[in-house]
Design an enzyme around this catalytic site. Sequence first.
Site, PDB file in Angstrom:
ATOM      1  N   GLY A   1       0.840  -1.181   0.000  1.00 22.07           N
ATOM      2  CA  GLY A   1       0.000   0.000   0.000  1.00 22.07           C
ATOM      3  C   GLY A   1       0.880   1.237   0.000  1.00 22.07           C
ATOM      4  O   GLY A   1       2.021   1.205   0.463  1.00 22.07           O
ATOM      5  N   TYR A   2       0.332   2.311  -0.510  1.00 17.24           N
ATOM      6  CA  TYR A   2       1.100   3.540  -0.682  1.00 17.24           C
ATOM      7  C   TYR A   2       0.673   4.587   0.340  1.00 17.24           C
ATOM      8  O   TYR A   2      -0.513   4.818   0.553  1.00 17.24           O
ATOM      9  CB  TYR A   2       0.938   4.051  -2.116  1.00 17.24           C
ATOM     10  CG  TYR A   2       1.613   3.090  -3.070  1.00 17.24           C
ATOM     11  CD1 TYR A   2       2.942   3.270  -3.438  1.00 17.24           C
ATOM     12  CD2 TYR A   2       0.958   1.946  -3.509  1.00 17.24           C
ATOM     13  CE1 TYR A   2       3.585   2.362  -4.253  1.00 17.24           C
ATOM     14  CE2 TYR A   2       1.602   1.025  -4.323  1.00 17.24           C
ATOM     15  CZ  TYR A   2       2.915   1.238  -4.689  1.00 17.24           C
ATOM     16  OH  TYR A   2       3.561   0.327  -5.480  1.00 17.24           O
ATOM     17  N   LEU A   3       1.681   5.196   0.979  1.00 17.57           N
ATOM     18  CA  LEU A   3       1.449   6.241   1.978  1.00 17.57           C
ATOM     19  C   LEU A   3       1.540   7.623   1.355  1.00 17.57           C
ATOM     20  O   LEU A   3       0.879   8.554   1.803  1.00 17.57           O
ATOM     21  CB  LEU A   3       2.484   6.125   3.103  1.00 17.57           C
ATOM     22  CG  LEU A   3       2.415   4.836   3.915  1.00 17.57           C
ATOM     23  CD1 LEU A   3       3.632   4.708   4.813  1.00 17.57           C
ATOM     24  CD2 LEU A   3       1.140   4.808   4.747  1.00 17.57           C
TER      25      LEU A   3
END
Length: 164
Positions: free
Chosen positions: A34-36
């Site tokens: 997942g991307y922050l």
Amino acid sequence: MSMHSEWEIERKFIVSEIPEGLLEPRTPKEIRQGYLALESEKEIRIRDKGGKYTMTIKQGKGLKRLETQIALSQEQFDTLWPLTMGMRVEKRRYDIKFLSHVLSLDLYYGELEPLMTLEVEFNSEEASQEFLPPDFTGQEVTTDQDYKNANLACFGLPGKFAAL
């Protein structure tokens, strides 16, 4: 805390059909990432690769990018994971030895099914240019931003994927 930076030189291809018998002897790794944070030339992602947790910052785009990786505990990963809602990729990765290379065959699932890609990392740009992919690979998408995992996570399958 374990941290290191290195240049990542990688080519990426679409796979439309997997040769019969290629996957049976292999055990895939389940990957959730997942991307922050996402910018045009920088991304920060967290990844669970078969129970190994990392945070990675990638800088640049295309064939060669600077990659900084930091080891995370499962607790740190679990704390950050909710922040990636709406910016996630889930896939099964099969590593396949091919001549002197390791091919990473990714079978995406969820909203990104039936996408399949093949990634190959290299020690040098020269080695990347000399590489001849196996005949089951299709179009190269190394420089196609639509096929970056970060963009797949945010925008889903590229519209042109349906036309392949």
